[in-house]
Design a protein around this motif. Structure first.
Motif, PDB file in Angstrom:
ATOM      1  N   GLY B 211       0.790  -1.225   0.000  1.00 19.99           N
ATOM      2  CA  GLY B 211       0.000   0.000   0.000  1.00 19.99           C
ATOM      3  C   GLY B 211       0.824   1.278   0.000  1.00 19.99           C
ATOM      4  O   GLY B 211       1.984   1.285  -0.392  1.00 19.99           O
ATOM      5  N   ARG B 212       0.158   2.378   0.446  1.00 15.78           N
ATOM      6  CA  ARG B 212       0.764   3.707   0.412  1.00 15.78           C
ATOM      7  C   ARG B 212       0.653   4.343   1.785  1.00 15.78           C
ATOM      8  O   ARG B 212      -0.392   4.285   2.421  1.00 15.78           O
ATOM      9  N   VAL B 213       1.724   4.963   2.219  1.00 15.65           N
ATOM     10  CA  VAL B 213       1.741   5.570   3.547  1.00 15.65           C
ATOM     11  C   VAL B 213       2.291   6.983   3.454  1.00 15.65           C
ATOM     12  O   VAL B 213       3.269   7.225   2.760  1.00 15.65           O
ATOM     13  N   LYS B 214       1.620   7.901   4.149  1.00 12.82           N
ATOM     14  CA  LYS B 214       2.147   9.259   4.247  1.00 12.82           C
ATOM     15  C   LYS B 214       2.816   9.410   5.603  1.00 12.82           C
ATOM     16  O   LYS B 214       2.210   9.168   6.640  1.00 12.82           O
ATOM     17  N   PHE B 215       4.066   9.777   5.585  1.00 11.44           N
ATOM     18  CA  PHE B 215       4.895   9.835   6.780  1.00 11.44           C
ATOM     19  C   PHE B 215       5.284  11.300   6.955  1.00 11.44           C
ATOM     20  O   PHE B 215       5.978  11.868   6.113  1.00 11.44           O
ATOM     21  N   ALA B 216       4.764  11.940   8.011  1.00 12.99           N
ATOM     22  CA  ALA B 216       4.952  13.389   8.155  1.00 12.99           C
ATOM     23  C   ALA B 216       5.498  13.738   9.527  1.00 12.99           C
ATOM     24  O   ALA B 216       5.383  12.976  10.477  1.00 12.99           O
ATOM     25  N   GLU B 217       6.064  14.938   9.601  1.00  8.88           N
ATOM     26  CA  GLU B 217       6.478  15.423  10.900  1.00  8.88           C
ATOM     27  C   GLU B 217       5.223  15.810  11.686  1.00  8.88           C
ATOM     28  O   GLU B 217       4.264  16.324  11.126  1.00  8.88           O
ATOM     29  N   LEU B 218       5.249  15.556  12.984  1.00  6.43           N
ATOM     30  CA  LEU B 218       4.044  15.732  13.794  1.00  6.43           C
ATOM     31  C   LEU B 218       3.563  17.187  13.779  1.00  6.43           C
ATOM     32  O   LEU B 218       2.380  17.457  13.607  1.00  6.43           O
ATOM     33  N   ASN B 219       4.495  18.141  13.945  1.00  2.95           N
ATOM     34  CA  ASN B 219       4.102  19.537  14.092  1.00  2.95           C
ATOM     35  C   ASN B 219       3.899  20.262  12.774  1.00  2.95           C
ATOM     36  O   ASN B 219       3.302  21.335  12.748  1.00  2.95           O
ATOM     37  N   ASP B 220       4.436  19.709  11.721  1.00  2.00           N
ATOM     38  CA  ASP B 220       4.274  20.360  10.429  1.00  2.00           C
ATOM     39  C   ASP B 220       4.117  19.286   9.367  1.00  2.00           C
ATOM     40  O   ASP B 220       5.074  18.815   8.784  1.00  2.00           O
ATOM     41  N   THR B 221       2.860  18.934   9.119  1.00  2.00           N
ATOM     42  CA  THR B 221       2.628  17.786   8.235  1.00  2.00           C
ATOM     43  C   THR B 221       2.942  18.084   6.777  1.00  2.00           C
ATOM     44  O   THR B 221       2.858  17.209   5.931  1.00  2.00           O
ATOM     45  N   SER B 222       3.295  19.356   6.473  1.00  2.00           N
ATOM     46  CA  SER B 222       3.736  19.630   5.102  1.00  2.00           C
ATOM     47  C   SER B 222       5.142  19.060   4.875  1.00  2.00           C
ATOM     48  O   SER B 222       5.571  18.890   3.737  1.00  2.00           O
ATOM     49  N   VAL B 223       5.828  18.782   5.969  1.00  5.58           N
ATOM     50  CA  VAL B 223       7.112  18.085   5.861  1.00  5.58           C
ATOM     51  C   VAL B 223       6.811  16.589   5.870  1.00  5.58           C
ATOM     52  O   VAL B 223       6.544  16.011   6.922  1.00  5.58           O
ATOM     53  N   ASN B 224       6.775  15.988   4.693  1.00  9.62           N
ATOM     54  CA  ASN B 224       6.386  14.572   4.659  1.00  9.62           C
ATOM     55  C   ASN B 224       6.982  13.835   3.475  1.00  9.62           C
ATOM     56  O   ASN B 224       7.507  14.447   2.549  1.00  9.62           O
ATOM     57  N   VAL B 225       6.913  12.529   3.525  1.00  8.59           N
ATOM     58  CA  VAL B 225       7.249  11.698   2.365  1.00  8.59           C
ATOM     59  C   VAL B 225       6.108  10.711   2.149  1.00  8.59           C
ATOM     60  O   VAL B 225       5.425  10.326   3.100  1.00  8.59           O
ATOM     61  N   ILE B 226       5.883  10.334   0.908  1.00  9.57           N
ATOM     62  CA  ILE B 226       4.912   9.297   0.601  1.00  9.57           C
ATOM     63  C   ILE B 226       5.700   8.015   0.309  1.00  9.57           C
ATOM     64  O   ILE B 226       6.592   8.011  -0.539  1.00  9.57           O
ATOM     65  N   LEU B 227       5.387   6.970   1.027  1.00 10.56           N
ATOM     66  CA  LEU B 227       6.107   5.704   0.830  1.00 10.56           C
ATOM     67  C   LEU B 227       5.176   4.667   0.244  1.00 10.56           C
ATOM     68  O   LEU B 227       4.001   4.605   0.606  1.00 10.56           O
TER      69      LEU B 227
END
Lengths: 187, 330
Positions: B211-227
């Motif tokens: 599947g697909r997972v969005k992995f983001a920083e807790l305080n700023d979810t614009s900082v993220n990667v899609i795995l």
């Protein structure tokens, strides 16, 4: 139970005596140095006795020994920053043999050609053939040890035999041709 | 004479005593076809035998070598194996152990379920890995020592989880209700997939199986990667490091098996360190070539010492242990 342990030790000695020469020759094909080869093989045995006694009676001990010797040789070569090519050319193996007596010129020639033929094998082919002949393992064990398929092992063995066969045959023809030529010139 | 591949294969199998009965018969038939065939087979058989003695050409002195080795190994002939006695005694011991276990479980229950947490349900894997079924049927394998909480309103609007430690998630697909895991630094959001989250004080790691997972920083979810499948990433101090998943060893804590298939030493050491939760150092020389040394092995329910011994034996590298920390050197 002293007698049980004594027999383990005796069995260890038996395994040692059975495989030592072949393992050293195998190591020699990598290191090209008899002393280094002996060091590596002895080290592997010492570590088995000290750390892995349970291996001594295992069916896989031969596989284990040859694989460990190969890995240790490759590590040694990396240490020396040499490339890990398996060589069995004439310079790599010291000439004198104390094994089978070379009683006549013909056998000497044949052996020489056989040795030269083996030196002609492509590296991967030579490695597979060498391990097979030295360790006398099954093709499956060789495949596992070198991490290739059984099919590849069989192919490489077949290739090696064909090359050696062709080489030995050519040499015979060549010698015969030379002999006739000499006869004609001197006759 | 040029042999065809099939006959060649029969010959080499027969030479190594690996031909089946049918193959033997087939080869026999071919040999009997002509004198030339028989001669050809004999030539190969001779080459096969001669090449063995030819390769083992150099004669090493086995007796002298054995004496050498004998001197170096500590041969202690009388190791005595002690036998445990007293079944009654051990039965009593077991009863005590059971009582303690119940006490611990009760304690854990008291702490986690009777506290003033009305908004979150917390579950902990104290003594062993734990399999937790969430209300929507999603499954979490929680690693020993980790804990997980889920909101009381789990599944109403979304599916919220808090994780401390490490867990493997198999999430029931439901695009309307995103599955969100928060750790102390990261927010991991999915729609339906299976993946691993590992979280400690300094870093978070996510490994995606399907599947697909969005992995983001807790305080700023614009900082993220899609795995996606087969990818992993680590979040350390707001920075992501992506990598591909080479093997299933990230789940070794559940399968109790570490598998290396031509795995570079660096990766193998990382996996072993992570599974046994023991620091392993590489010296500079080893670190330089740690990608070129590969390992092939499977360790099932072995101790770290057994694993390290094996690696030492297989690679020829030196492994030392000090205060429970391992160092790999040349």
């Amino acid at each position: 139970m002293p007698e049980v342990n004594e027999s383990l030790y005796q069995h260890f000695q038996k395994v040692f005596e059975q495989h030592y020469n072949a393992l050293c020759n195998y190591a020699l094909s990598f290191t090209k140095d008899p002393a280094t080869s002996e060091d590596i093989v002895q080290e592997v045995f010492i570590r088995i006795w000290e750390k892995k006694k349970e291996m001594i009676h295992a069916e896989t001990i031969r596989f284990y020994l040859f694989t460990a010797v190969r890995n240790n040789c490759l590590t040694q070569l990396q240490k020396e920053k040499k490339s890990a090519t398996v060589a069995l050319d004439e310079n790599s193996v010291p000439e004198e043999t104390t094994g089978v007596a070379e009683n006549n010129e013909n056998t000497k020639d044949y052996k020489k050609h056989l040795r030269l033929a083996m030196a002609q094998l492509p590296p991967k082919c030579r490695e597979v053939f060498l391990l097979s002949r030295l360790s006398q393992q099954s093709y499956k064990e060789i495949a596992d040890s070198l991490d290739i398929s059984v099919k590849t092992v069989e192919n490489q063995i077949g290739k090696a035999l064909k090359i050696i066969r062709a080489y030995v045959k050519d040499q015979k023809v060549l010698i015969l041709a030379i002999a006739i030529l000499i006869n004609l010139l001197t006759g | 004479m040029e042999l065809n591949e099939n006959i060649m294969q029969l010959i080499i199998r027969s030479l190594n005593r690996e031909a089946s009965a049918e193959e033997h018969a087939e080869l026999e038939a071919w040999i009997n076809e002509s004198a030339a065939n028989r001669q050809e087979y004999e030539v190969y058989r001779k080459l096969w035998e001669d090449s063995a003695t030819m390769i083992a050409d150099y004669d090493f002195d086995t007796t002298a070598a054995w004496n050498e080795v004998q001197k170096k190994i500590q041969h202690t002939p009388a190791e005595v194996i002690s036998i445990r006695r007293g079944t009654l005694y051990s039965f009593r011991k077991m009863a005590v152990a059971a009582a303690i276990l119940i006490f611990i479980l009760a304690g854990a229950y008291y702490i986690f379920f009777s506290g003033p947490t009305s908004e979150w349900e917390t579950m902990a894997a104290n003594d062993s890995n734990k399999r937790i079924a969430l209300p929507d049927g999603s499954i979490v394998l929680l690693r020993k020592g980790s804990s997980l909480s889920y909101a009381n309103d789990y599944g109403n609007k979304d599916r919220r989880i808090r994780l401390a430690g490490e867990g493997y998630f198999q999430v029931e697909p439901n695009p309307q209700k995103p599955f969100r895991i928060s750790t102390s630094h990261a927010l991991v959001e999915v729609l339906g997939t299976s993946f691993l989250v590992r979280s400690d004080e300094t870093s978070d790691q996510v490994v995606v199986n399907t599947g697909r997972v969005k992995f983001a920083e807790l305080n700023d979810t614009s900082v993220n990667v899609i795995l996606t499948k087969g990818q992993k990433a680590a979040l350390t101090h707001s920075k992501f490091a992506r990598d591909t998943v080479l093997n299933n060893n990230y789940l070794a804590w559940e399968s109790e098996t570490l598998t290396f298939h031509n795995t570079p030493l660096r990766q193998a050491v990382e996996d072993i360190s992570s599974y046994y939760q023991v620091p392993i150092q590489l010296t500079d020389e080893v670190a330089q070539k740690a990608d070129s040394i590969t390992l092939k092995a499977e360790f099932r329910k072995q101790t770290i010492d057994q694993v390290m011994d094996e690696i030492q034996l297989m690679t020829g590298l030196k492994i030392t242990k000090e205060n429970g920390n391992f160092t790999i050197s040349e």
